[in-house]
Design an enzyme around this catalytic site. Structure first.
Site, PDB file in Angstrom:
ATOM      1  N   SER A 253      16.907  -0.823   6.173  1.00 28.58           N
ATOM      2  CA  SER A 253      15.937  -1.387   7.100  1.00 28.58           C
ATOM      3  C   SER A 253      16.554  -2.577   7.830  1.00 28.58           C
ATOM      4  O   SER A 253      17.550  -3.144   7.378  1.00 28.58           O
ATOM      5  CB  SER A 253      14.699  -1.826   6.317  1.00 28.58           C
ATOM      6  OG  SER A 253      13.563  -1.734   7.136  1.00 28.58           O
TER       7      SER A 253
ATOM      8  N   GLU B  60      12.359   8.061  11.982  1.00 24.43           N
ATOM      9  CA  GLU B  60      11.141   7.480  11.428  1.00 24.43           C
ATOM     10  C   GLU B  60      11.079   5.965  11.624  1.00 24.43           C
ATOM     11  O   GLU B  60      11.118   5.214  10.652  1.00 24.43           O
ATOM     12  CB  GLU B  60      11.085   7.768   9.919  1.00 24.43           C
ATOM     13  CG  GLU B  60      11.153   9.229   9.573  1.00 24.43           C
ATOM     14  CD  GLU B  60      11.377   9.483   8.084  1.00 24.43           C
ATOM     15  OE1 GLU B  60      11.005  10.560   7.629  1.00 24.43           O
ATOM     16  OE2 GLU B  60      11.916   8.592   7.387  1.00 24.43           O
ATOM     17  N   PRO B  61      10.978   5.500  12.864  1.00 25.30           N
ATOM     18  CA  PRO B  61      10.895   4.046  13.059  1.00 25.30           C
ATOM     19  C   PRO B  61       9.546   3.492  12.608  1.00 25.30           C
ATOM     20  O   PRO B  61       8.507   4.108  12.840  1.00 25.30           O
ATOM     21  CB  PRO B  61      11.064   3.888  14.573  1.00 25.30           C
ATOM     22  CG  PRO B  61      10.554   5.170  15.144  1.00 25.30           C
ATOM     23  CD  PRO B  61      10.891   6.242  14.126  1.00 25.30           C
TER      24      PRO B  61
ATOM     25  N   ARG C 277       9.105  -0.581  11.538  1.00 26.92           N
ATOM     26  CA  ARG C 277       9.180  -1.985  11.961  1.00 26.92           C
ATOM     27  C   ARG C 277       9.407  -2.143  13.469  1.00 26.92           C
ATOM     28  O   ARG C 277       8.761  -2.970  14.113  1.00 26.92           O
ATOM     29  CB  ARG C 277      10.348  -2.647  11.225  1.00 26.92           C
ATOM     30  CG  ARG C 277      10.544  -4.129  11.535  1.00 26.92           C
ATOM     31  CD  ARG C 277      11.934  -4.598  11.082  1.00 26.92           C
ATOM     32  NE  ARG C 277      12.258  -4.112   9.763  1.00 26.92           N
ATOM     33  CZ  ARG C 277      11.956  -4.748   8.623  1.00 26.92           C
ATOM     34  NH1 ARG C 277      11.386  -5.921   8.667  1.00 26.92           N
ATOM     35  NH2 ARG C 277      12.266  -4.212   7.462  1.00 26.92           N
TER      36      ARG C 277
ATOM     37  N   ARG D  29       7.099 -11.617   3.029  1.00 26.76           N
ATOM     38  CA  ARG D  29       8.520 -11.371   3.305  1.00 26.76           C
ATOM     39  C   ARG D  29       9.423 -12.603   3.150  1.00 26.76           C
ATOM     40  O   ARG D  29      10.529 -12.475   2.631  1.00 26.76           O
ATOM     41  CB  ARG D  29       8.699 -10.724   4.675  1.00 26.76           C
ATOM     42  CG  ARG D  29       8.079  -9.313   4.737  1.00 26.76           C
ATOM     43  CD  ARG D  29       8.425  -8.570   6.008  1.00 26.76           C
ATOM     44  NE  ARG D  29       9.831  -8.247   6.095  1.00 26.76           N
ATOM     45  CZ  ARG D  29      10.699  -8.900   6.825  1.00 26.76           C
ATOM     46  NH1 ARG D  29      10.329  -9.893   7.592  1.00 26.76           N
ATOM     47  NH2 ARG D  29      11.970  -8.559   6.803  1.00 26.76           N
TER      48      ARG D  29
ATOM     49  N   TYR E  78      12.146 -11.664   0.546  1.00 25.32           N
ATOM     50  CA  TYR E  78      13.489 -11.377   1.077  1.00 25.32           C
ATOM     51  C   TYR E  78      14.171 -12.600   1.682  1.00 25.32           C
ATOM     52  O   TYR E  78      15.239 -12.472   2.264  1.00 25.32           O
ATOM     53  CB  TYR E  78      13.416 -10.344   2.211  1.00 25.32           C
ATOM     54  CG  TYR E  78      12.661  -9.078   1.934  1.00 25.32           C
ATOM     55  CD1 TYR E  78      13.016  -8.233   0.884  1.00 25.32           C
ATOM     56  CD2 TYR E  78      11.607  -8.689   2.762  1.00 25.32           C
ATOM     57  CE1 TYR E  78      12.328  -7.060   0.664  1.00 25.32           C
ATOM     58  CE2 TYR E  78      10.919  -7.503   2.541  1.00 25.32           C
ATOM     59  CZ  TYR E  78      11.287  -6.697   1.493  1.00 25.32           C
ATOM     60  OH  TYR E  78      10.614  -5.532   1.281  1.00 25.32           O
TER      61      TYR E  78
ATOM     62  N   CYS F 286      -0.807 -21.460  -4.684  1.00 27.93           N
ATOM     63  CA  CYS F 286      -0.355 -22.331  -5.769  1.00 27.93           C
ATOM     64  C   CYS F 286       1.058 -21.975  -6.188  1.00 27.93           C
ATOM     65  O   CYS F 286       1.295 -21.530  -7.321  1.00 27.93           O
ATOM     66  CB  CYS F 286      -1.302 -22.221  -6.948  1.00 27.93           C
ATOM     67  SG  CYS F 286      -2.967 -22.646  -6.487  1.00 27.93           S
TER      68      CYS F 286
ATOM     69  N   TYR G 194       4.895  -4.853   7.957  1.00 30.82           N
ATOM     70  CA  TYR G 194       5.067  -5.383   6.599  1.00 30.82           C
ATOM     71  C   TYR G 194       4.393  -6.736   6.409  1.00 30.82           C
ATOM     72  O   TYR G 194       4.815  -7.542   5.586  1.00 30.82           O
ATOM     73  CB  TYR G 194       6.562  -5.415   6.224  1.00 30.82           C
ATOM     74  CG  TYR G 194       7.213  -4.073   6.421  1.00 30.82           C
ATOM     75  CD1 TYR G 194       6.828  -2.999   5.628  1.00 30.82           C
ATOM     76  CD2 TYR G 194       8.156  -3.854   7.428  1.00 30.82           C
ATOM     77  CE1 TYR G 194       7.380  -1.738   5.827  1.00 30.82           C
ATOM     78  CE2 TYR G 194       8.712  -2.597   7.631  1.00 30.82           C
ATOM     79  CZ  TYR G 194       8.318  -1.543   6.831  1.00 30.82           C
ATOM     80  OH  TYR G 194       8.858  -0.299   7.029  1.00 30.82           O
TER      81      TYR G 194
END
Ligand SMILES: *Cc1c(COP(=O)(O)O)cnc(C)c1O
Length: 454
Positions: A224, A307-308, A310, A351, A355, A382, A412
């Site tokens: 990705s 298969e796009p 994002r 994200r 990541y 928290c 996402y």
């Protein structure tokens, strides 16, 4: 009014009073009427991106004498409205769960235009896929060949399937690496043990032995957020090699190759996204080169699918927050960082925490002439890792009540959202032509309590 540059959506404009509108809708009005946080989707932008992929790949394939199907990867963000936009632009829909499959069916996507992925498909998923007659199930393991064939036999149907292979190419960011062996959960390896058949070839042969299965093609998805298209070419060649091996062994020429998604986008100002035309040319020329090298000179190229996810929906979306607490903090190097807290956080965008992903943010309710200061946008959860934007320059007079937008959260974001701290998930509003249309309702505390059995 001035158009806002990358990474903002196509119709984002800063008006003369300094506030921002998207799709002709003022974000200040959107926030005033529906509250924040909220995901805002630029419908025109999403549709344009869908068309760009379809057109780029259709042109490259036509030139090489073949055709393409573009599947929108629903896991990036799927709702009934978005599924309808995609099919209206000529895309099909990829799903990977009962929820995604049911959503695509609810949107009246033609079942033959739906695919189902997953490394551990459940019985209800396989059953719904076969009963509704979807276009393809992408098989991910040898046990699944048996499981799907048995389910098809029990239902008296023939299941159209692809076999997902792992090519050893892992791509993401600016790099790709090619390794002979795989240590991850997806697909079947192309690497053959000494003198034996690769797990991928074994699975293809198993599919061909089951009359309940129709082998449509071979599938590869290499990663990705890929910005360098070279990895797609390496993967295309590897899958063509398996196709040739299947033909030698069985005489069957597999009709279609799916080379997956992963097309990279620009998250920050100055970043350059992967161009769909470039990606298309790289993939299709790799297929043609491989066919030539394999001595298939005169045979037609396989049909292609991609298969796009994002790259279609990500840059079309922004998250709109209201600024709360603003706190200057002394850092280790003796300088100051301003912590800007917003009314969401890791529950609506995991994200950065997951990541280390980078994002861009701006104040969108006004302009400011105050000198910029170094800021970190954080959420209300928290956890000190609850960071929305690690590092961004915002006007020094940033204050409670300002509206802050974070760019490129269409993919996402909502699809990975949680209810951590029992914070309800934001809704999604589509904007186009001056009209704001809620497409996913904001969750309420009552929604969360409705699940609590006391
Ligand atoms: C995630 C995924 C995609 C879409 O990836 P993007 O990076 O969003 O384009 C496509 N195909 C498969 C099999 C996937 O797992």
């Amino acid at each position: 009014m001035t158009a806002m540059p990358t990474p903002w959506p196509a119709t984002a404009r800063r008006t003369s009073d300094g506030s921002v509108e998207i799709g002709g809708v003022a974000l200040t009005e959107l926030a005033a009427s529906g509250g924040t946080p909220v995901y805002v989707l630029d419908e025109l932008d999403a549709r344009e991106r869908a068309r760009a992929y379809r057109d780029a790949f259709a042109a490259a394939c036509a030139e090489a004498g073949t055709e393409v199907d573009v599947y929108y990867a629903g896991k990036a963000f799927l709702s009934v409205a978005v599924a309808r936009w995609m099919t209206a632009e000529g895309l099909r829909i990829d799903t990977a769960s009962l929820g995604e499959l049911t959503t695509a069916l609810r949107a009246d996507v033609a079942p033959r235009d739906i695919g189902l992925h997953g490394n551990n498909k459940s019985e209800p998923e396989i059953d719904l896929a076969l009963r509704s007659g979807i276009g393809r199930l992408v098989l991910d393991s040898l046990p699944e060949v048996t499981r799907v064939a048995d389910a098809a036999r029990a239902l008296g149907v023939r299941a159209p399937v692809m076999v997902r292979v792992t090519t050893g190419v892992h791509a993401g960011g600016h790099e790709y690496i090619s390794t002979a062996h795989e240590d991850q959960k997806f697909g079947l390896s192309l690497a053959a043990p000494d003198g034996g058949d690769s797990p991928a070839l074994v699975a293809v042969l198993a599919v061909l032995e089951r009359p309940e299965l129709e082998l449509l093609g071979l599938h590869s998805h290499i990663g990705s957020q890929i910005l360098d298209p070279a990895g797609f070419g390496v993967a295309a060649r590897a899958v063509m090699g398996l196709r040739a091996a299947v033909a030698r062994r069985t005489g069957v020429l597999v009709p279609e190759l799916d080379l997956g998604g992963g097309f990279g986008v620009a998250y920050l100002p100055g970043e350059v996204p992967l161009d769909p035309d470039r990606a298309a040319k790289e993939m299709v020329s790799a297929l043609a080169d491989a066919a030539r090298e394999l001595g298939e000179g005169d045979a037609p190229l396989p049909r292609l699918s991609i298969e796009p996810g994002r790259s279609v929906i990500g840059p079309a979306g922004v998250t709109l927050y209201t600024v709360g607490t603003v706190k200057p903090v002394r850092t280790e190097d003796g300088s100051t960082r301003t912590y800007v807290s917003v009314d969401g956080g890791m529950s609506d965008n995991i994200r950065p925490a997951l990541y280390g992903a980078s994002y861009h943010a701006e104040i969108v309710s006004r302009s400011s002439t105050a000198p910029a200061v170094r800021c970190r946008v954080v959420g209300k959860h928290c956890e000190s890792g609850d960071i929305v934007v690690h590092d961004v320059a915002l006007p020094g007079d940033v204050a409670a009540g300002d509206l802050l937008a974070v760019a490129v959260t269409g993919a996402y974001g909502r699809s990975m959202a949680s209810t951590y701290n029992l914070v309800p998930r934001p809704g999604v509003v589509a904007v186009a032509g001056g009209v704001a249309t809620p497409i996913v309702r904001r969750e309420s505390v009552a929604d969360l309590l409705a699940l609590d059995l006391g």
